[in-house]
Design a protein around this motif. Structure first.
Motif, PDB file in Angstrom:
ATOM      1  N   HIS A 170       0.968  -0.929   0.033  1.00  0.00           N
ATOM      2  CA  HIS A 170       0.152   0.465  -0.514  1.00  0.00           C
ATOM      3  C   HIS A 170       0.778   1.313   0.617  1.00  0.00           C
ATOM      4  CE1 HIS A 170      -3.381  -2.750   0.776  1.00  0.00           C
ATOM      5  NE2 HIS A 170      -3.267  -3.543   1.947  1.00  0.00           N
ATOM      6  N   PRO A 171       1.496   1.579  -0.871  1.00  0.00           N
ATOM      7  CA  PRO A 171       2.282   3.303  -1.280  1.00  0.00           C
ATOM      8  C   PRO A 171       1.261   4.582  -0.920  1.00  0.00           C
ATOM      9  CG  PRO A 171       1.877   2.557  -3.511  1.00  0.00           C
ATOM     10  CD  PRO A 171       1.124   0.948  -2.650  1.00  0.00           C
ATOM     11  N   LEU A 191      -5.343   1.297  10.787  1.00  0.00           N
ATOM     12  CA  LEU A 191      -3.979   0.524  10.320  1.00  0.00           C
ATOM     13  C   LEU A 191      -2.990  -0.860  10.618  1.00  0.00           C
ATOM     14  CD1 LEU A 191      -1.591   0.485   8.157  1.00  0.00           C
ATOM     15  CD2 LEU A 191      -0.309   2.343  10.640  1.00  0.00           C
ATOM     16  N   TYR A 192      -3.409  -0.704  12.304  1.00  0.00           N
ATOM     17  CA  TYR A 192      -3.219  -1.973  13.194  1.00  0.00           C
ATOM     18  C   TYR A 192      -4.465  -2.828  12.567  1.00  0.00           C
ATOM     19  CZ  TYR A 192      -0.676   2.231  13.856  1.00  0.00           C
ATOM     20  OH  TYR A 192       0.921   2.756  14.550  1.00  0.00           O
ATOM     21  N   ASP A 193      -5.785  -2.350  13.489  1.00  0.00           N
ATOM     22  CA  ASP A 193      -6.794  -2.882  13.797  1.00  0.00           C
ATOM     23  C   ASP A 193      -6.806  -4.472  11.909  1.00  0.00           C
ATOM     24  OD1 ASP A 193      -7.242  -2.473  16.586  1.00  0.00           O
ATOM     25  OD2 ASP A 193      -8.593  -0.904  15.346  1.00  0.00           O
ATOM     26  N   SER A 247       6.739   8.650   2.431  1.00  0.00           N
ATOM     27  CA  SER A 247       7.121   8.392   3.339  1.00  0.00           C
ATOM     28  C   SER A 247       7.707   9.268   4.858  1.00  0.00           C
ATOM     29  CB  SER A 247       8.429   7.370   3.830  1.00  0.00           C
ATOM     30  OG  SER A 247       9.043   6.661   5.340  1.00  0.00           O
ATOM     31  N   VAL A 248       8.293   8.842   6.169  1.00  0.00           N
ATOM     32  CA  VAL A 248       8.417   9.635   7.622  1.00  0.00           C
ATOM     33  C   VAL A 248       9.975  10.140   7.410  1.00  0.00           C
ATOM     34  CG1 VAL A 248       8.435   9.774  10.225  1.00  0.00           C
ATOM     35  CG2 VAL A 248       7.319   7.646   8.954  1.00  0.00           C
ATOM     36  N   ASN A 249       9.799  11.747   6.431  1.00  0.00           N
ATOM     37  CA  ASN A 249      10.809  11.983   6.214  1.00  0.00           C
ATOM     38  C   ASN A 249      12.044  11.615   5.092  1.00  0.00           C
ATOM     39  OD1 ASN A 249      11.695  12.570   9.883  1.00  0.00           O
ATOM     40  ND2 ASN A 249      10.883  14.265   8.321  1.00  0.00           N
ATOM     41  N   GLN A 250      11.663  11.100   4.091  1.00  0.00           N
ATOM     42  CA  GLN A 250      11.958  10.464   3.505  1.00  0.00           C
ATOM     43  C   GLN A 250      10.691  10.012   2.029  1.00  0.00           C
ATOM     44  OE1 GLN A 250      13.052   6.026   3.731  1.00  0.00           O
ATOM     45  NE2 GLN A 250      14.598   6.734   5.513  1.00  0.00           N
ATOM     46  N   ARG A 278       2.997   2.470   8.136  1.00  0.00           N
ATOM     47  CA  ARG A 278       2.274   3.394   8.580  1.00  0.00           C
ATOM     48  C   ARG A 278       2.637   4.169   6.545  1.00  0.00           C
ATOM     49  NH1 ARG A 278       4.306   7.304  13.126  1.00  0.00           N
ATOM     50  NH2 ARG A 278       4.093   5.633  13.889  1.00  0.00           N
ATOM     51  N   ASP A 279       4.393   3.791   6.445  1.00  0.00           N
ATOM     52  CA  ASP A 279       4.129   4.512   4.506  1.00  0.00           C
ATOM     53  C   ASP A 279       3.629   3.383   3.562  1.00  0.00           C
ATOM     54  OD1 ASP A 279       6.445   2.286   5.097  1.00  0.00           O
ATOM     55  OD2 ASP A 279       7.992   3.931   4.644  1.00  0.00           O
ATOM     56  N   GLY A 280       3.147   2.100   3.836  1.00  0.00           N
ATOM     57  CA  GLY A 280       2.954   0.834   3.721  1.00  0.00           C
ATOM     58  C   GLY A 280       4.431   0.341   3.238  1.00  0.00           C
TER      59      GLY A 280
END
Length: 727
Positions: free
Chosen positions: A21-22, A110-112, A38-41, A126-128
């Motif tokens: 999932h991008p 996202l977790y459930d 992504s996260v700082n990427q 979180r970023d896939g």
């Protein structure tokens, strides 16, 4: 070296090929590439190999460029949050959203929405990115409410289904075990850099995904020694809501000062090879088990290799940071941010750790007040944190803070098996444990918490009635805090060849000694066979005396009473180098016994140009250097300069009649596995002044009230403390 796992077959029938999932992906109508935030990427996938790519910010300004690798990927790191666009040779590939390390957590869905089964799985972050995870359950029926659960998270191979020692260990203790590979390793997606911030938020997502499973009872804990022990600190600082506790064993408090550049000198014996091994294993299919899975049809594992050419070159990064650059090194300095950890901590390690180094106790007072931190320290090796003197309290901690139950008895048979597998010593058992018989959970927890949190084990390897070299202490003492509050700084002044109670009353000329700095005078390490088991009862050391003219030594008179030193020490020396402007120094403290044997205690290092002290952090027994580029300075010509070498923390009883010895020479020959880049050395003369004008001295923290067995243990019985004849 690391704790290796046995090969145990496990079914792969539960493989969960989680969908990819991008985040911020380009439209499917644009086949030239995929932009993924992504996260700082931000990364580009499926682009044209060799193509030039540009990164544009929200104002359409070019803020980054690059060349697409042969797998069609490129990755930008350390980006500010926002929406970015990417162009390939001037053609738009699409946009991607970059979030921040300190930003809000994803929605609980996202977790459930993820389901992990027993066996091999993938966790979606979180970023896939998908992280490979292997789940094992204890034998027997699942308890009502699910299993207490622990997670091991690292760049080794915790998710390798064939690598099951830790899984078996925790399953036997009654825990479900989840082994997860960090991004860019094993079958996990993404690119790799050791301890980079995104691994911390991946760890947050891992904990929350595991905790959301129907088979998990309550919150989860984290386990692991060394690399997976260190990763626990990085994950816990993100404060996952469903993290119950962490148990970091054999860890690092400050990567630069504790292991990589101790005293400002590059550790080429362990730190550099370890980093290179991590880089090699993070290459596409750098771990054979991942290649085997892909060859067997695991398409997710195969897909997850395609950003690996964007891994950071760790060797280059190390070489580019010979001094402390806060922008780079603060993020791998846990002492700066363990204050953010808000869950109970069980921490253990050894003073003479031949891998991570034993510097770790220096961050114990950096944890937040009110957070339970239980720390056990001992003499010994990297694996000592799993020794019999520690394992019982470790298992109790997990039961109380993760399992939420009265500590069980499984530790009694698990610990000896584990100990024998590490050390080769059989027939051992746990020493006397805290008795929880008949207590409720709350009563058991209160009893555990009534113990003083800082526990010092002495003379590991010389326990009464046990085989020499066994992983058991001879005696112990607990304290309320670290540093030990009752410790009294005690100084011995350097004389001509003696340690004295006061400075030498002599002229400068009479008080000067000299040696030639020669790193080749001794072997680089005192452990000549790196393939031998250094964790065995009696490893073969080659701890040699410093050749004449290649170093200096000072020794005290026989002690009139027994003294116990616990903490860091400081060797404060006035030096001059008439034919050089810098030199590398190694100080080693030892105990010389009345019978003529000498026992290794601890060492410390310093490149003289790194001598600038951090005034706010330094104490009389623990000099802390800034190591900043702006603070580097050559030794002034023609004059003596005071430098302070920090002896790494230790705990040692110096008995009545014994003598304290300190030596000073070029680095090398005093530590297993560690070696140093001493390229600045050219046989320079090092002069040491010791007089009233230049009061060179050794300062140790002496702790009163520790009851010590009168008779010293046999030579070479102490774990990781070599013993030799004193001439």
């Amino acid at each position: 070296m690391r704790i290796r796992t046995a090969l145990v077959a496990i079914s792969l029938a539960a493989l969960a090929a989680t969908a990819f999932h991008p985040v911020g992906a380009a439209s499917a109508a644009d086949p030239e590439g995929t932009v993924r935030g992504s996260v700082n990427q931000l990364s580009v996938l499926d682009a044209t190999p060799g193509a030039h790519v540009e990164l544009l910010d929200a104002d359409s300004a070019v803020v980054g460029t690059g060349t697409v690798d042969e797998q069609g990927s490129f990755l930008w790191r350390e980006l500010d949050p926002g929406t970015y666009a990417v162009r390939e040779d001037g053609v738009s590939l699409g946009t991607g959203d970059v979030t921040d390390f300190a930003g809000p957590a994803p929605a609980q869905s996202l977790y459930d929405d993820q389901t992990l089964s027993e066996g091999f799985n993938y966790i979606t972050t979180r970023d896939g990115t998908t992280l490979s995870a292997n789940v094992t359950f204890p034998s027997g029926a699942m308890p009502a409410g699910g299993y207490p659960t622990v997670v091991e998270y690292s760049g080794y191979d915790p998710s390798n289904p064939a690598n099951t020692t830790m899984a078996t260990l925790f399953n036997t203790l009654g825990y479900a075990y989840v082994g997860v590979n960090v991004r860019g390793t094993g079958c996990s997606g993404g690119a790799f850099m050791t301890f980079e911030p995104i691994q911390s938020v991946d760890g947050y997502d891992t904990i929350e995904t595991v905790a959301a499973q129907s088979w998990v009872a309550g919150k989860v804990g984290m386990v692991g020694i060394s690399y997976p022990g260190i990763e626990q600190l990085y994950v816990a600082r993100t404060e996952p809501p469903h993290l119950a506790a962490i148990t970091p064993l054999s860890v690092i408090d400050d990567t630069y000062r504790g292991t990589l550049y101790p005293g400002g000198i590059l550790n080429t014996g362990f730190a550099v090879p370890w980093a290179q091994e991590r880089a090699d294993q993070a290459e596409p299919y750098g771990q054979q088990w991942a290649k085997d899975r892909a060859d067997a049809g695991d398409t997710v594992c195969a897909e997850n290799q395609r950003v690996r050419l964007q891994n950071v070159d760790l060797g280059t990064m190390i070489d580019q940071n010979p001094t402390y650059d806060p922008a780079v090194l603060d993020q791998i300095n846990p002492s700066l941010w363990v204050k953010d950890i808000n869950v109970p901590v069980f921490l253990a390690g050894a003073w003479q750790d031949e891998q991570t180094g034993g510097h770790f106790p220096n961050f114990l007072d950096d944890f937040a007040p009110g957070v339970p931190v239980y720390a056990t320290m001992t003499n010994g090796s990297h694996a000592e944190s799993l020794s019999l003197g520690i394992f019982g309290r470790y298992a109790d901690f997990l039961d109380l803070y993760v399992g939420k139950r009265v500590p069980g008895s499984a530790k009694q048979f698990v610990a000896p098996v584990l100990s024998q597998s590490i050390t080769g010593v059989s027939g051992l058992s746990l020493p006397k444990q805290i008795d929880y018989t008949g207590l409720s959970y709350q009563q058991a927890l209160a009893k555990y918490e009534a113990q003083k949190p800082v526990r010092i084990l002495f003379e590991e390897g010389a326990a009464a009635g046990q085989p020499s070299g066994s992983p058991l202490p001879r005696f112990e003492k607990s304290f309320s805090a670290w540093p030990i509050e009752s410790a009294k700084p005690t100084a011995w002044y350097l004389g001509k060849r003696r340690l004295r109670n006061h400075p030498v009353d002599s002229s400068v000329a009479d008080g000067v000694r000299r040696y030639s700095a020669d790193p080749s005078a001794l072997p680089a390490t005192d452990f000549p066979d790196p393939d031998a088991n250094i964790w065995a009862a009696h490893p073969t050391y080659d701890w040699q005396q410093i050749p004449k003219g290649k170093g200096l030594g000072w020794i005290s008179a026989p002690l009139k009473k027994t003294m116990v030193s616990i903490g860091s020490g400081s060797l404060d020396v006035w030096i001059r180098t008439p034919d050089a402007d810098d030199t590398d120094l190694e100080a080693t403290i030892s105990e010389v016994r009345p019978n003529g044997t000498e026992v290794y205690v601890q060492s410390g290092w310093l490149r003289a140009s790194h001598r600038k002290l951090d005034a706010a952090e330094s104490t009389v027994t623990n000099p802390v250097h800034t190591d900043l580029a702006a603070d580097q300075a050559p030794l002034p010509a023609g004059q003596f300069t005071k430098v302070r070498l920090a002896l790494f923390p230790f705990a040692q009883p110096f008995r009545k009649g014994s003598r304290i010895r300190i030596t000073l020479d070029a680095p090398g020959g005093a530590r297993p596995l560690w070696a140093f880049d001493t390229t600045i050395a050219h046989g320079e003369t090092v002069q040491v002044a010791a007089d009233r004008k230049h009061p060179s001295r050794l300062v140790l923290p002496i702790v009163p009230g520790v009851k010590v067995p009168a008779k010293a243990p046999a030579c070479a019985s102490l774990r990781s403390q070599p013993c030799r004849t004193y001439p």
